[in-house]
Motif scaffolding. Structure first.
Motif, PDB file in Angstrom:
ATOM      1  N   LEU A 148       0.916  -1.366  -0.271  1.00 38.23           N
ATOM      2  CA  LEU A 148      -0.001  -0.543  -0.254  1.00 38.23           C
ATOM      3  C   LEU A 148       0.548   1.344  -0.034  1.00 38.23           C
ATOM      4  N   PRO A 149       0.500   1.930  -0.339  1.00 36.93           N
ATOM      5  CA  PRO A 149       1.657   3.448  -0.724  1.00 36.93           C
ATOM      6  C   PRO A 149       1.222   4.142   0.240  1.00 36.93           C
ATOM      7  N   LEU A 150       1.697   4.175   1.452  1.00 35.81           N
ATOM      8  CA  LEU A 150       1.093   4.576   2.537  1.00 35.81           C
ATOM      9  C   LEU A 150       2.557   4.731   3.536  1.00 35.81           C
ATOM     10  N   SER A 151       2.893   5.233   4.973  1.00 36.36           N
ATOM     11  CA  SER A 151       4.200   5.637   5.213  1.00 36.36           C
ATOM     12  C   SER A 151       3.678   5.264   6.923  1.00 36.36           C
ATOM     13  N   ARG A 152       2.524   5.009   7.311  1.00 29.60           N
ATOM     14  CA  ARG A 152       1.917   4.581   7.922  1.00 29.60           C
ATOM     15  C   ARG A 152       0.335   4.523   8.146  1.00 29.60           C
ATOM     16  N   TRP A 153      -0.462   3.917   9.280  1.00 29.18           N
ATOM     17  CA  TRP A 153      -1.523   3.736   9.283  1.00 29.18           C
ATOM     18  C   TRP A 153      -2.398   5.331   9.972  1.00 29.18           C
ATOM     19  N   SER A 154      -3.432   5.543   9.857  1.00 26.06           N
ATOM     20  CA  SER A 154      -4.096   6.419   9.856  1.00 26.06           C
ATOM     21  C   SER A 154      -5.829   5.521  10.555  1.00 26.06           C
ATOM     22  N   ALA A 155      -6.238   6.462  11.334  1.00 23.11           N
ATOM     23  CA  ALA A 155      -7.427   5.566  11.887  1.00 23.11           C
ATOM     24  C   ALA A 155      -8.556   5.950  10.388  1.00 23.11           C
ATOM     25  N   PRO A 156      -8.907   7.098   9.255  1.00 24.01           N
ATOM     26  CA  PRO A 156      -9.540   6.593   8.590  1.00 24.01           C
ATOM     27  C   PRO A 156      -9.037   5.758   7.199  1.00 24.01           C
ATOM     28  N   GLU A 157      -7.812   5.528   7.778  1.00 27.17           N
ATOM     29  CA  GLU A 157      -7.140   4.598   6.504  1.00 27.17           C
ATOM     30  C   GLU A 157      -7.614   3.739   6.837  1.00 27.17           C
ATOM     31  N   LEU A 158      -7.204   3.173   7.612  1.00 21.48           N
ATOM     32  CA  LEU A 158      -7.777   1.622   8.157  1.00 21.48           C
ATOM     33  C   LEU A 158      -9.136   1.438   7.798  1.00 21.48           C
ATOM     34  N   ALA A 159     -10.707   2.346   8.699  1.00 20.19           N
ATOM     35  CA  ALA A 159     -11.096   2.096   7.916  1.00 20.19           C
ATOM     36  C   ALA A 159     -11.526   1.677   6.603  1.00 20.19           C
ATOM     37  N   ARG A 160     -10.520   2.415   5.233  1.00 23.55           N
ATOM     38  CA  ARG A 160     -10.778   2.459   3.760  1.00 23.55           C
ATOM     39  C   ARG A 160     -10.254   0.626   3.772  1.00 23.55           C
ATOM     40  N   ASP A 220     -12.484  -4.961   3.421  1.00 23.99           N
ATOM     41  CA  ASP A 220     -12.250  -6.656   3.406  1.00 23.99           C
ATOM     42  C   ASP A 220     -13.764  -6.938   3.848  1.00 23.99           C
ATOM     43  N   GLY A 221     -14.622  -5.663   3.761  1.00 25.75           N
ATOM     44  CA  GLY A 221     -16.043  -6.254   3.985  1.00 25.75           C
ATOM     45  C   GLY A 221     -16.901  -5.437   5.714  1.00 25.75           C
ATOM     46  N   ILE A 222     -15.779  -5.348   6.147  1.00 26.05           N
ATOM     47  CA  ILE A 222     -15.749  -4.090   7.433  1.00 26.05           C
ATOM     48  C   ILE A 222     -16.178  -3.063   7.280  1.00 26.05           C
ATOM     49  N   GLY A 223     -17.688  -2.570   7.536  1.00 28.29           N
ATOM     50  CA  GLY A 223     -17.707  -1.131   7.232  1.00 28.29           C
ATOM     51  C   GLY A 223     -17.401  -0.930   8.514  1.00 28.29           C
ATOM     52  N   ALA A 224     -16.516  -0.163   9.403  1.00 33.45           N
ATOM     53  CA  ALA A 224     -16.602   0.451  10.209  1.00 33.45           C
ATOM     54  C   ALA A 224     -15.732   1.603   9.703  1.00 33.45           C
ATOM     55  N   SER A 225     -16.465   2.791  11.579  1.00 31.00           N
ATOM     56  CA  SER A 225     -16.192   3.886  10.713  1.00 31.00           C
ATOM     57  C   SER A 225     -14.700   4.555  11.372  1.00 31.00           C
ATOM     58  N   ALA A 226     -14.182   5.963  10.727  1.00 29.08           N
ATOM     59  CA  ALA A 226     -12.954   5.920  11.280  1.00 29.08           C
ATOM     60  C   ALA A 226     -13.062   5.999  13.036  1.00 29.08           C
ATOM     61  N   SER A 227     -13.965   6.881  13.985  1.00 26.85           N
ATOM     62  CA  SER A 227     -13.910   6.847  15.156  1.00 26.85           C
ATOM     63  C   SER A 227     -14.011   5.789  15.628  1.00 26.85           C
ATOM     64  N   THR A 228     -14.777   4.318  15.589  1.00 33.22           N
ATOM     65  CA  THR A 228     -15.302   3.045  15.748  1.00 33.22           C
ATOM     66  C   THR A 228     -13.899   2.788  15.859  1.00 33.22           C
ATOM     67  N   VAL A 229     -13.433   2.223  14.877  1.00 33.41           N
ATOM     68  CA  VAL A 229     -11.449   2.043  14.182  1.00 33.41           C
ATOM     69  C   VAL A 229     -10.896   2.419  15.555  1.00 33.41           C
ATOM     70  N   ARG A 230     -10.922   3.933  15.868  1.00 40.23           N
ATOM     71  CA  ARG A 230      -9.839   5.068  16.918  1.00 40.23           C
ATOM     72  C   ARG A 230     -10.145   3.697  18.138  1.00 40.23           C
ATOM     73  N   ARG A 231     -11.565   3.975  19.003  1.00 39.26           N
ATOM     74  CA  ARG A 231     -12.538   3.376  19.848  1.00 39.26           C
ATOM     75  C   ARG A 231     -11.398   1.994  20.218  1.00 39.26           C
ATOM     76  N   TRP A 232     -11.786   1.344  19.269  1.00 42.05           N
ATOM     77  CA  TRP A 232     -10.793  -0.295  19.284  1.00 42.05           C
ATOM     78  C   TRP A 232      -9.172  -0.306  19.483  1.00 42.05           C
ATOM     79  N   LEU A 233      -8.507   0.649  18.866  1.00 42.11           N
ATOM     80  CA  LEU A 233      -7.084   0.739  18.521  1.00 42.11           C
ATOM     81  C   LEU A 233      -7.509   1.299  20.278  1.00 42.11           C
ATOM     82  N   ALA A 234      -8.119   1.976  21.041  1.00 42.01           N
ATOM     83  CA  ALA A 234      -7.730   2.873  22.171  1.00 42.01           C
ATOM     84  C   ALA A 234      -7.797   1.538  23.494  1.00 42.01           C
ATOM     85  N   GLN A 235      -8.414   0.530  23.098  1.00 40.29           N
ATOM     86  CA  GLN A 235      -8.063  -0.577  23.518  1.00 40.29           C
ATOM     87  C   GLN A 235      -6.759  -1.312  24.501  1.00 40.29           C
ATOM     88  N   ASP A 236      -6.347  -1.171  23.573  1.00 36.99           N
ATOM     89  CA  ASP A 236      -5.019  -1.506  23.603  1.00 36.99           C
ATOM     90  C   ASP A 236      -3.791  -0.711  23.487  1.00 36.99           C
TER      91      ASP A 236
END
Length: 377
Positions: free
Chosen positions: A108-120, A125-141
């Motif tokens: 992928l032509p990215l240097s690092r992940w952001s929450a919106p890029e992960l959501a995209r 992959d068939g998982i329709g999660a928003s960027a804020s949801t992704v950020r909340r999941w990552l915050a758990q760990d």
């Protein structure tokens, strides 16, 4: 119709129910339930309670029956199953797995992940999660893949030996022998390229609810180098400004220190320096010894300027003198630096240096373990 659930309150229950009714912070639904039970205990029928409180008879009957069955604890809301989860634990784990991999590993032509890029990517992959949801999941760990930190492995095979000499000197010891009263430790280095930035509009002092304001536009007034020698145990700074760094300016700094007491007649003066071009290698050691026989140059390991205490003083200079940079010309920079040097020396105390050879050894063991782990992977 008389209810089969006859309410009889003991003193403790009555006091608690009346307290709930009187308390100003009690939820209204809790107050209503408490009043229903109190009226029922006073002999009121469900119909009378409903008419008095403006509720339906079923509501009065419900809370009378609950209290009759389980007491005060039955007046709380019953546990609910809640909304079923939209995402499975497997899908959440997949998000975290993506975050722990470099985008380049997936071409992928990215240097690092952001929450919106992960959501995209998850949408692909068939998982329709928003960027804020992704950020909340990552915050758990505590995962923040959009942040990065630089690091470097130690490459000098004699790193520990060289660093140990420096740390021992800070502890007033050299080659296993305690330093005498007439032996001194100097930490020296240069701070190059200090600019004189003349702001196009005057700096405004801080005011009520407003920080100091510095105009963004400026005219360059040149740059100079500040050289400093810091007596580690006496907390004294000797500094000078030069047009550039190099062997000659550094020699001038050495002359400035060694020409005065107590260094001129000291048994030994240890000069701790990094591996900058002005004082690098064996040639610099010999040059200093030839000029001052009682001077001993000690180099920090490569990539270890943090072992040089004068860097702490430079950080103080940067915070208190040079930021924000607003000087009319280089003469103003020099005056400010030298005046601060006098101000600092008037009240300075030695830095509380706590990093010891034991800390160093533990640190290197951790790095070695980390290195072996990466190589095994």
């Amino acid at each position: 119709m008389v209810s089969p659930f006859r309410i009889v309150l003991d003193d403790a229950d009555r006091v608690e129910l009346e307290r709930r009714v009187r308390a100003g912070n009690t939820a209204q639904k809790v107050v209503l339930r408490a009043v229903i039970v109190l009226m029922a205990a006073d002999g009121a029928s469900n119909a009378v309670i409903a008419d008095e409180l403006g509720i339906c008879v079923d509501t009065a009957r419900k809370w009378r029956a609950r209290f009759y069955a389980k007491g005060i604890k039955a007046l709380a809301d019953a546990p609910r199953s809640g909304r079923p989860p939209v995402y499975t634990p497997t899908e959440v784990a997949r998000v975290k797995a993506w975050a722990c991999e470099l985008p380049a590993e997936h071409e992928l032509p990215l240097s690092r992940w952001s929450a919106p890029e992960l959501a995209r990517q998850l949408l692909i992959d068939g998982i329709g999660a928003s960027a804020s949801t992704v950020r909340r999941w990552l915050a758990q760990d505590a995962l923040k893949p959009w942040q990065h930190q630089s690091w470097i492995f130690i490459r000098d095979p004699r790193f520990e030996a060289k660093a140990t000499v420096v740390l021992d000197l800070y502890a007033r010891s050299y080659q296993g022998v305690e330093l005498g009263a007439d032996e001194y430790v100097i930490s020296a280095d240069e701070k190059p390229s200090i600019q004189a930035r003349r702001r196009c509009h005057p700096t405004q002092p801080a005011g009520k609810s407003r920080p100091m304001r510095v105009n963004h536009d400026y005219r360059r007034g040149g740059a100079l180098a500040y050289l400093a020698a810091y007596d580690v145990h006496r907390a004294t700074v000797f500094g000078r400004c030069e047009t550039t760094t190099g062997i000659a300016p550094f020699t001038a700094l050495v002359d400035q220190v060694m020409a005065q007491e107590p260094y001129a007649s000291a048994a030994r003066v240890f000069w701790i320096v990094d591996n900058g071009s002005s004082h690098r290698g064996r040639a610099a050691i010999d040059r200093l010894a030839a000029r001052y026989p009682n001077a001993v140059m000690v180099h920090t390991p490569k990539h270890a300027s943090w072992l040089n205490q004068v860097e702490i003083f430079f950080s103080i200079i940067q915070r208190k003198v040079l930021s924000p940079n607003n000087f009319e010309d280089l003469d103003a920079v020099e005056r400010r630096l030298l005046a601060f040097e006098d101000r600092y020396n008037a009240t300075a105390v030695p830095f509380k240096w706590r990093y010891t050879t034991t800390d160093l050894h533990r640190h290197l063991e951790r790095l070695d373990h980390h290195d072996r782990t990466l190589q095994a992977a």
